[in-house]
Design an enzyme around this catalytic site. Structure first.
Site, PDB file in Angstrom:
ATOM      1  N   ARG A  15     -31.273 -56.475  28.510  1.00  0.00           N
ATOM      2  CA  ARG A  15     -32.233 -57.132  27.621  1.00  0.00           C
ATOM      3  C   ARG A  15     -33.599 -57.204  28.281  1.00  0.00           C
ATOM      4  O   ARG A  15     -33.712 -57.509  29.452  1.00  0.00           O
ATOM      5  CB  ARG A  15     -31.776 -58.552  27.274  1.00  0.00           C
ATOM      6  CG  ARG A  15     -30.404 -58.635  26.666  1.00  0.00           C
ATOM      7  CD  ARG A  15     -29.903 -60.068  26.580  1.00  0.00           C
ATOM      8  NE  ARG A  15     -30.542 -60.805  25.506  1.00  0.00           N
ATOM      9  CZ  ARG A  15     -31.208 -61.944  25.673  1.00  0.00           C
ATOM     10  NH1 ARG A  15     -31.354 -62.437  26.879  1.00  0.00           N
ATOM     11  NH2 ARG A  15     -31.722 -62.566  24.646  1.00  0.00           N
TER      12      ARG A  15
ATOM     13  N   ARG B 100     -41.409 -44.635  27.736  1.00  0.00           N
ATOM     14  CA  ARG B 100     -40.476 -45.690  28.114  1.00  0.00           C
ATOM     15  C   ARG B 100     -40.582 -46.846  27.136  1.00  0.00           C
ATOM     16  O   ARG B 100     -41.653 -47.138  26.592  1.00  0.00           O
ATOM     17  CB  ARG B 100     -40.773 -46.172  29.532  1.00  0.00           C
ATOM     18  CG  ARG B 100     -40.434 -45.140  30.579  1.00  0.00           C
ATOM     19  CD  ARG B 100     -40.497 -45.698  31.975  1.00  0.00           C
ATOM     20  NE  ARG B 100     -39.942 -44.725  32.899  1.00  0.00           N
ATOM     21  CZ  ARG B 100     -38.644 -44.540  33.119  1.00  0.00           C
ATOM     22  NH1 ARG B 100     -37.774 -45.296  32.482  1.00  0.00           N
ATOM     23  NH2 ARG B 100     -38.214 -43.632  33.941  1.00  0.00           N
TER      24      ARG B 100
ATOM     25  N   GLU C 230     -27.385 -46.127  25.701  1.00  0.00           N
ATOM     26  CA  GLU C 230     -28.725 -46.591  25.372  1.00  0.00           C
ATOM     27  C   GLU C 230     -29.179 -46.280  23.949  1.00  0.00           C
ATOM     28  O   GLU C 230     -29.742 -47.141  23.283  1.00  0.00           O
ATOM     29  CB  GLU C 230     -29.730 -45.982  26.356  1.00  0.00           C
ATOM     30  CG  GLU C 230     -29.477 -46.400  27.797  1.00  0.00           C
ATOM     31  CD  GLU C 230     -30.537 -45.877  28.733  1.00  0.00           C
ATOM     32  OE1 GLU C 230     -31.650 -46.405  28.739  1.00  0.00           O
ATOM     33  OE2 GLU C 230     -30.235 -44.915  29.462  1.00  0.00           O
TER      34      GLU C 230
ATOM     35  N   ARG D 285     -29.230 -46.994  40.090  1.00  0.00           N
ATOM     36  CA  ARG D 285     -29.275 -46.454  38.728  1.00  0.00           C
ATOM     37  C   ARG D 285     -29.965 -45.108  38.757  1.00  0.00           C
ATOM     38  O   ARG D 285     -30.989 -44.931  39.405  1.00  0.00           O
ATOM     39  CB  ARG D 285     -30.003 -47.392  37.764  1.00  0.00           C
ATOM     40  CG  ARG D 285     -29.961 -46.882  36.314  1.00  0.00           C
ATOM     41  CD  ARG D 285     -30.504 -47.889  35.312  1.00  0.00           C
ATOM     42  NE  ARG D 285     -31.945 -47.935  35.285  1.00  0.00           N
ATOM     43  CZ  ARG D 285     -32.692 -47.823  34.173  1.00  0.00           C
ATOM     44  NH1 ARG D 285     -32.114 -47.645  33.004  1.00  0.00           N
ATOM     45  NH2 ARG D 285     -34.004 -47.914  34.230  1.00  0.00           N
TER      46      ARG D 285
ATOM     47  N   ASP E 173     -34.113 -48.775  24.527  1.00  0.00           N
ATOM     48  CA  ASP E 173     -34.182 -47.438  23.957  1.00  0.00           C
ATOM     49  C   ASP E 173     -33.543 -47.373  22.583  1.00  0.00           C
ATOM     50  O   ASP E 173     -33.995 -46.617  21.719  1.00  0.00           O
ATOM     51  CB  ASP E 173     -33.525 -46.431  24.901  1.00  0.00           C
ATOM     52  CG  ASP E 173     -34.453 -46.076  26.060  1.00  0.00           C
ATOM     53  OD1 ASP E 173     -35.393 -45.301  25.846  1.00  0.00           O
ATOM     54  OD2 ASP E 173     -34.242 -46.600  27.165  1.00  0.00           O
TER      55      ASP E 173
ATOM     56  N   HIS F 298     -40.377 -54.147  36.166  1.00  0.00           N
ATOM     57  CA  HIS F 298     -40.907 -53.338  35.072  1.00  0.00           C
ATOM     58  C   HIS F 298     -42.382 -53.634  34.888  1.00  0.00           C
ATOM     59  O   HIS F 298     -42.846 -54.749  35.155  1.00  0.00           O
ATOM     60  CB  HIS F 298     -40.157 -53.630  33.772  1.00  0.00           C
ATOM     61  CG  HIS F 298     -38.826 -52.944  33.704  1.00  0.00           C
ATOM     62  ND1 HIS F 298     -38.693 -51.584  33.825  1.00  0.00           N
ATOM     63  CD2 HIS F 298     -37.575 -53.423  33.543  1.00  0.00           C
ATOM     64  CE1 HIS F 298     -37.405 -51.263  33.735  1.00  0.00           C
ATOM     65  NE2 HIS F 298     -36.712 -52.356  33.573  1.00  0.00           N
TER      66      HIS F 298
END
Length: 915
Positions: A613, A747, A535, A414, A575, A145
């Site tokens: 997390r 995001r 989410e 995913r 989210d 990320h």
């Protein structure tokens, strides 16, 4: 020994590293630059230590007057000091752990020794403990990320510095050795100073894969086997019958890097294929190195020690015919295994890695076949009085093969449910002309999908032209199916559905898996877990109902039998937090777990929760041990997966000892949450009602600011570094899901990261102060109830503890400078005072509930860390604000842009868990 005495070595390390950094700056950039940085440092310390308003004005004046060259030097100096402070703190943790071990202290909280001891003291039987490990699954999952801002080159320099600090601790050095150590430190810090901190180009996904693999070389390949071995030895102390038994491989690594294509168009079938190959390469490089070392160690002569018939046969099958090793069967057996592993790697990877083998060997078909040969060596050594030799490198290698196989780590797939939906719709439209799948309601979709799943007939045809999206999706799944044949089924174990809302979302994925043979209805076989990711707040509220209905479908229950009646469900923290705020997100997650526990129990399905997390508290972060123990009773059941994201990965796993300790904490917490009955696991009914009310009030306050205040979107984009983060070369994934500035489309990672950079940390606390004030106004005994909840209920205590950490890292005075970046004065004056007021009230009620006089009174280690590092972090924030102002005023030359990016790096390093 007092706490001050215990911290003295840490202070000495920080002083040493700071002095060397200062000397480096003086030598490289000149005396004037060094003097300027030193004045800024001393003024910042005075401001922090004495809360001196004059010092703050002096600091701001100095920083605002910096030239562009001076600005870069200041940012780099203070950024590197943060990095070096992190290394000193990590070394201090290791130092204190060793001191406790040497002194024979009671095992620490979070260690397996403490957990096992507590279990036996609580009357847990040996059989129960054995059953736990037989069924347990602990899976940390690395994700890529855009908050991990450290380059691998920087990490390598830091690793060298860590090793040198460690040597100073462990060895009693002569004066010459001490001098040499310091010279090596100087060389390493000079290299750090001369190494580019930023990447000149944006990271590719494969760059992210390579970065992730660094931590296998640093920590996992060595640390995971050591952790297993230490745990087996520990259990044998309590139960001698376990002395020769080995634990099942319950702790396994996972990864999203190369398989997570939700919103990332750069994750393709070819990228997945390359990621799998890169992972396998690291595994085989490790095996070949360890085998080479093992061959050097096993010099046992046949005249001096006997060998089993199986071992002799293994040696005879080796191509090693050297007369010098004719009486060394163990060495010849290892040489044969090495040749076979080398050939296996060549067959899978298409290239030679490691040292050339002696002769050739037939490739191993599976990791189990390799393990079988290693076991022959192990059994022969044990049978012939050499168990001590078998318990060292060979034992660790055998464990590594069991855990890492030929694939190293499970890569999760995913994708967003909308993409699955559109892909299935296109496939169905081609074989059923006139069918508009997207127009069907949920029940009609379910009926149609179940009909498709009942037949082995594929939908896709090589003679039909499909959209690029559909072709890309099919290619990904075909690559996964091929990978199963190459590396084994553990290489891709899970396929996750982002934004899952209903049954059709899961069945659509099932249809796509059937297309490539990963689901075979005629065999009732499913080779990949179908994992819904709930989410948003709304999705969390319906999660249990979705799973209840899913388990009521006979065809799906039949498929679950091939997955050992185990269903994984992923819960999204990021989210849901952006959607409803910190308190509501945490509470809805907790309630969803309680409801899921009941549904799984009713259907007699084993539950495995996957917690998405983030590193920051605003994305579900915080201490993993406390987070696992704060789960509702029955939520863990020996099985848990958790994402490890952003700069937290390097913080936790770059140092091998710190990394092994963090893995042990995950295992220990999972063990305790499953085997030991925690008194707060089942809270009083009144507490649940109170949390419902607090959540409603906090949700209203959070939504009122973020989504219902006119102009808040503009305020966010102007008062934070979000636009600059979106352009920084720190990740392959776009900052927003769509080309818009809407907070709904942003995001969660850059959302939280931006608030951390400006030192507000808003996603980790906003709404709590308003909620508590309103609740106490409604109920005269409200504060007393909240104080009781804090003392008795781990979930509530953990929630407040994480909030405590976030608030301690925030700084409203510095945040006010970022607010000044908002050009519309009326908008700024309408929003920032609200944030400041909520910040003050949240701190006040948190202290009253927890009984603390100051933030972090209950966490002196973190309090010390903040006290040490924030004087070096504050100047970076002040400089960043000034650079942002210049940049947005039109001075967009590369030097200013580079300064902004460097400041982002330094602040992230100083905060450690900002994304």
């Amino acid at each position: 020994m007092s706490d001050l005495d215990k911290d003295l070595p840490l202070k000495e390390d920080i002083r040493l590293l700071g002095r060397i950094l200062g000397d480096t700056v003086r030598a490289q950039e000149g005396e004037a630059t060094f003097d300027l940085i030193e004045r800024i440092r001393q003024t910042s310390i005075r401001f922090r230590r004495d809360d001196d308003s004059a010092a703050r004005r002096e600091l701001e004046s100095m920083l605002d007057a910096l030239s562009r060259d001076q600005t870069i030097h200041v940012i780099r100096a203070f950024s590197y000091f943060s990095h070096l402070s992190n290394l000193a703190e990590d070394q201090h943790h290791i130092r204190r752990s060793r001191a406790h071990a040497i002194a024979g202290s009671t095992p620490r909280v979070g260690s397996m020794a403490r957990s096992i001891q507590a279990a036996f003291e609580a009357g847990v039987s040996k059989q129960q403990i054995s059953e736990f490990f037989d069924d347990a699954f602990v899976g940390p999952v690395l994700t890529a990320h855009p908050t991990e801002v450290s380059r691998k080159s920087i990490l390598n320099c830091q690793m060298r510095i860590s090793q040198l600090l460690d040597s100073r601790d462990r060895l009693e050095m002569t004066p010459d050795e001490t001098y040499d150590n310091e010279q090596c430190l100087r060389s390493s810090i000079l290299t750090l100073w001369q190494t580019r901190m930023l990447r000149p180009t944006k990271l590719s996904v494969l760059d992210e894969v390579q970065n992730g693999l660094s931590f296998y070389r640093y920590t996992f390949l060595h640390g995971v086997p050591r952790l297993y071995n230490a745990l087996e030895d520990l259990l044998a102390k309590y139960d001698e019958s376990k002395a020769t038994q080995e634990l099942p491989p319950f702790l396994r690594m996972g990864s999203w890097i190369g398989g997570d294509r939700d919103g990332n168009p750069f994750v393709t079938a070819d990228v997945l294929d390359q990621a799998l190959k890169l992972q396998a390469t690291v595994a085989f490089e490790f095996y070949l190195h360890e085998l080479h070392q093992l061959g050097g160690e096993l010099s046992l002569g046949q005249l001096l020690v006997s060998a089993s018939d199986s071992l002799l046969d293994l040696a005879d099958r080796s191509a090693d015919r050297s007369p010098h090793r004719s009486d060394e069967p163990y060495r010849r057996a290892v040489a044969g295994i090495y040749a076979r592993v080398h050939q296996t790697a060549f067959g899978l990877l298409g290239e030679n890695i490691g040292r050339p083998p002696i002769g050739t060997g037939e490739a191993y078909a599976t990791p189990e076949a390799l393990l079988e040969d290693l076991d022959i060596i192990h059994r022969s050594l044990v049978a012939n009085g050499s168990a001590t030799i078998a318990s060292r490198r060979l034992r660790r290698l055998r464990r590594a093969v069991k855990v890492f196989g030929f694939h190293l780590a499970t890569i999760d797939l995913r994708q967003n449910s909308n993409v699955h939906e559109q892909t299935v719709a296109e496939l169905l439209a081609a074989v059923r002309p006139g069918l508009d799948y997207l127009a069907l309601d949920e029940d009609a979709r379910i009926e149609l999908l179940l009909e498709e799943l009942a037949t082995p007939r594929p939908l896709a045809s090589p003679y039909i032209e499909y959209s690029k999206q559909t072709l890309d999706e099919l290619a990904i799944f075909r690559t996964a199916a091929r990978a199963h044949k190459l590396y084994g089924r553990d290489c891709i174990h899970n396929s996750i559905i982002s934004m899952a809302e209903g049954i059709s979302d899961m069945l659509e994925l099932a249809v796509l898996l059937k297309e490539v043979g990963l689901l075979r209805p005629h065999e009732d076989a499913l080779d990949v877990n179908i994992v819904p990711l709930f989410e948003t707040i709304e999705d969390l509220q319906v999660a249990a109902g979705v799973m209840d209905r899913m388990f009521s479908i006979p065809a799906y229950r039949t498929l679950l039998a091939s997955r050992k009646q185990t269903q994984e469900v992923m819960l999204g923290y990021s989210d849901s937090n952006k959607d409803g705020g910190f308190l509501t997100s945490g509470w809805e997650l907790y309630k969803a777990e309680i409801q899921l526990i009941e549904v799984f129990k009713q259907h007699e399905v084993k539950m495995r929760l996957f917690h998405g997390r983030g590193g920051s508290v605003g994305r579900g972060g915080g201490p993993s041990y406390d987070a696992i123990l704060a789960q509702p009773g029955g939520a863990v059941q020996g099985r848990i997966r958790m994402t490890e994201q952003g700069e937290v990965i390097s913080s936790k796993y770059a140092n091998p000892e710190v990394g092994q300790r963090n893995l042990e904490v995950l295992a220990a917490a999972t063990f305790e949450a499953t085997v030991l009955a925690h008194p707060g696991a089942a809270p009083r009914a009144e507490y649940l009602e109170v949390m419902d009310r607090l959540s409603d009030l906090a949700f209203k306050a959070y939504r009122g600011l973020v989504y219902e205040t006119e102009g808040f979107e503009q305020y966010f984009w102007e008062s934070t570094v979000i636009s600059e983060i979106a352009n920084l070369n720190i990740g392959s994934r776009p900052a927003s899901r769509k080309k818009s500035t809407a907070i709904e489309d942003l995001r969660a990672i850059p959302w939280v990261f931006s608030w951390a950079q400006c030192r507000l940390m808003l996603p980790g606390w906003y709404g709590f102060g308003s909620a508590v004030k309103a609740f106490v106004a409604e109920r005269p005994d409200g504060m007393a109830i909240l104080q009781a909840m804090y003392k008795e209920w781990p979930f509530f205590a953990s929630t407040l503890s994480n909030m405590d950490m976030v608030l301690a890292k925030s700084d409203i005075a510095i945040a006010s400078r970022y607010a000044e970046l908002v050009r519309d004065e009326a908008l700024r004056n309408a929003i920032f005072p609200r944030i400041r007021g909520e910040h003050q009230s949240t701190i006040a009620v948190l202290l009253e509930i927890s009984g603390q006089k100051e933030l972090l009174d209950g966490n002196p280690l973190l309090k010390r860390s903040i006290r040490n590092r924030f004087p070096y972090l504050d100047p970076l924030n002040h400089v960043q604000v000034e650079l942002l102002q210049r940049y947005r005023d039109g001075h967009q030359e590369d030097r200013i842009k580079r300064g902004i990016h460097l400041s982002i790096n330094g602040i992230a390093a100083g905060l450690r868990n900002s994304g």
